[in-house]
Design a protein around this motif. Structure first.
Motif, mmCIF file in Angstrom:
data_model
loop_
_atom_site.group_PDB
_atom_site.id
_atom_site.type_symbol
_atom_site.label_atom_id
_atom_site.label_comp_id
_atom_site.label_asym_id
_atom_site.label_seq_id
_atom_site.Cartn_x
_atom_site.Cartn_y
_atom_site.Cartn_z
ATOM 1 N N ASN A 199 0.827 -1.207 0.000
ATOM 2 C CA ASN A 199 0.000 0.000 0.000
ATOM 3 C C ASN A 199 0.862 1.258 0.000
ATOM 4 O O ASN A 199 0.540 2.251 -0.644
ATOM 5 C CB ASN A 199 -0.942 0.013 1.207
ATOM 6 N N LYS A 200 1.981 1.217 0.741
ATOM 7 C CA LYS A 200 2.881 2.370 0.804
ATOM 8 C C LYS A 200 3.474 2.619 -0.591
ATOM 9 O O LYS A 200 3.580 3.756 -1.046
ATOM 10 C CB LYS A 200 4.011 2.082 1.809
ATOM 11 N N ALA A 226 8.150 3.431 -10.609
ATOM 12 C CA ALA A 226 9.075 4.128 -9.714
ATOM 13 C C ALA A 226 10.299 4.509 -10.531
ATOM 14 O O ALA A 226 10.787 3.709 -11.325
ATOM 15 C CB ALA A 226 9.475 3.221 -8.553
ATOM 16 N N ASN A 227 10.780 5.739 -10.318
ATOM 17 C CA ASN A 227 11.959 6.245 -11.042
ATOM 18 C C ASN A 227 11.835 6.007 -12.550
ATOM 19 O O ASN A 227 12.793 5.601 -13.211
ATOM 20 C CB ASN A 227 13.252 5.563 -10.552
ATOM 21 N N VAL A 342 11.823 3.146 1.981
ATOM 22 C CA VAL A 342 11.090 2.375 0.956
ATOM 23 C C VAL A 342 11.574 2.743 -0.457
ATOM 24 O O VAL A 342 11.733 1.859 -1.302
ATOM 25 C CB VAL A 342 9.553 2.539 1.125
ATOM 26 N N PRO A 343 11.868 4.049 -0.744
ATOM 27 C CA PRO A 343 12.401 4.364 -2.084
ATOM 28 C C PRO A 343 13.711 3.632 -2.377
ATOM 29 O O PRO A 343 13.974 3.247 -3.511
ATOM 30 C CB PRO A 343 12.630 5.881 -2.030
ATOM 31 N N MET A 348 17.677 -1.148 -4.720
ATOM 32 C CA MET A 348 18.231 -2.463 -4.417
ATOM 33 C C MET A 348 17.667 -3.526 -5.353
ATOM 34 O O MET A 348 18.383 -4.411 -5.815
ATOM 35 C CB MET A 348 17.956 -2.822 -2.968
ATOM 36 N N ILE A 349 16.362 -3.428 -5.656
ATOM 37 C CA ILE A 349 15.751 -4.378 -6.600
ATOM 38 C C ILE A 349 16.469 -4.304 -7.942
ATOM 39 O O ILE A 349 16.827 -5.328 -8.537
ATOM 40 C CB ILE A 349 14.240 -4.083 -6.760
#
Length: 444
Positions: A199-200, A226-227, A342-343, A348-349
């Motif tokens: 959710n975040k 993201a990004n 969290v960002p 890292m992923i």
């Protein structure tokens, strides 16, 4: 664009004593009892990776029921059928020719029929086709297709059964779309904050299913940007809570984890900072390790921990010791609630996905191995010393190396690990397991 393939999941459902475990063992072979190179994990034999001819699939045994009363058996069978329907691509519904067709079989068959999942009806304990063939026809009454007679104990008819199972594979198994978005599975025990994290990341509260029995929810795939990049998050939250069925819940969780991990490129194991890392976390982590997936450990609820200078180090040490079989795993400390770090998870992923896909040039690889063998002599036995002729990288995701040697028996696990450490020292490979295949070649 590449089309993704994943291993199909096949679940076995049936009443007690119809022979589910016997079938499981017959297909999995003896090696399932030995956990390969994975110290620290005890494994409940719930799932096994099966290679049959040119077929590969994951077999799930939905569980042994201890009969207290016929009501309990039926309700537990229904739970098992539900697990199978939620997670499997094909369901093997197992019956017993000697007990004949019973009422519970009918009720479960109803559920399976309504699920619209492919079901292969198997009649077990047909030790002689001549003698029992007529008795198998009775099972046509279940209305889920032609019964396949087998004897799991004598390994009769297994090929025909698997041919029927495989008919349901190919089309459904190559996922519909050509999809190169990185897939990330969020796994962990119940209540560690998997839904909060998702959710975040999405920035909205999704519908969380309440704890009313019977509300299940499949692992949901959520696209996330993201990004400037798109990811797909696979969420294993939303387990059914049952008042007294702790064991079933754990089993359900493991089954769900297997099916999520199977489809992921990178796996994020969420651990509760307050609870620390547990044996159950090790069990769940082992699933990703065995499947060679990129791996990140995210310690959640870190905002609630009182910290001093050594807190992070101490916590990291504990994780490393409990999950000693995956020293390559990346560790980070986050808070799904406040969004702390969290960002950074996305950075890292990305890094882990790059490492899983990294290729090492053959020349460079052989230089490293030559240096490593010069520093630490290969093992010998009865005067015969291990010789390493040549190494090459055969695959990525996970990076897989083939090493040609004079005698496989001499290549001890500890020496393979030493070579792995040398390769990691040079190339990093953080967050990804490495796989080694040792091949024998006669000396020229």
């Amino acid at each position: 664009m590449s089309t993704r393939k994943r291993k199909p999941i096949v679940a076995v459902v049936g009443r007690p004593n119809v022979g589910k475990s016997t079938l499981f063992n017959a297909l999995a072979g003896e090696r399932i009892a030995i956990v390969q190179d994975t110290p620290g994990i005890t494994r409940d034999r719930i799932y096994a990776d099966i290679n049959w001819l040119d077929m590969q699939f994951t077999l799930i045994d939905t569980g042994g029921i201890e009969p207290e009363s016929s009501d309990v058996i039926l309700s537990q069978m229904r739970d098992q059928a539900q697990i199978a329907m939620d997670t499997a691509d094909v369901i093997i519904f197992m019956t017993d020719v000697k007990q004949g067709l019973v009422d519970d079989d009918m009720k479960v068959a109803d559920m399976l029929r309504r699920s619209h999942k492919p079901v292969v009806l198997v009649v077990n304990k047909v030790d002689s086709f001549e003698k029992f063939m007529n008795d198998t026809y009775e099972f046509y009454n279940l209305g889920i297709g032609e019964p396949v007679p087998i004897s799991a104990a004598n390994r009769l008819g297994l090929g025909d059964m698997l041919d029927e199972v495989a008919k349901h594979f190919d089309k459904s198994m190559t996922e519909e779309t050509d999809d190169d978005r990185p897939r990330v599975a969020i796994i962990g025990k119940p209540n560690v904050g998997k839904s909060s994290l998702i959710n975040k990341i999405i920035g909205e509260k999704r519908l969380i299913v309440s704890d009313i029995a019977g509300t299940t929810r499949d692992a949901i795939d959520t696209p996330v940007k993201a990004n400037g990049k798109e990811y797909v998050f696979i969420d294993t939250a939303g387990l059914r809570r049952k008042k007294n069925v702790k064991e079933d819940l754990e089993k359900y969780m493991i089954v769900r984890t297997v099916s999520a991990v199977e489809r992921a490129d990178v796996v994020v194991l969420l651990i509760d900072a307050d609870e620390g890392v547990t044996e159950q976390d090790a069990k769940i982590a082992g699933i990703a390790h065995e499947r060679g997936k990129g791996f990140i450990i995210a310690v959640n609820k870190w905002d609630l921990i009182e910290k001093d200078n050594s807190t992070v180090n101490e916590f990291t040490k504990k994780i490393r010791s409990t999950l000693s079989f995956m020293p390559y795993a990346e560790i980070m400390f986050i808070s799904a609630l406040t969004g702390q770090r969290v960002p950074k998870l996305f950075e890292m992923i990305d890094a882990v996905i790059n490492n899983c896909s990294l290729r090492v040039q053959t020349g460079v690889l052989n230089e490293i191995i030559a240096e490593a063998t010069a520093m630490q002599q290969p093992p010998s036995d009865k005067g015969k010393r291990l010789k390493i002729f040549y190494a090459t990288q055969a695959a990525v995701k996970p990076p897989t190396f083939v090493i040609f040697v004079n005698d496989k028996q001499l290549m001890h696990f500890s020496y393979t690990r030493y070579l792995e450490n040398q390769i990691r020292d040079t190339f990093g490979f953080r967050g990804t397991p490495l796989k080694f295949i040792i091949r024998e070649r006669k000396e020229d």
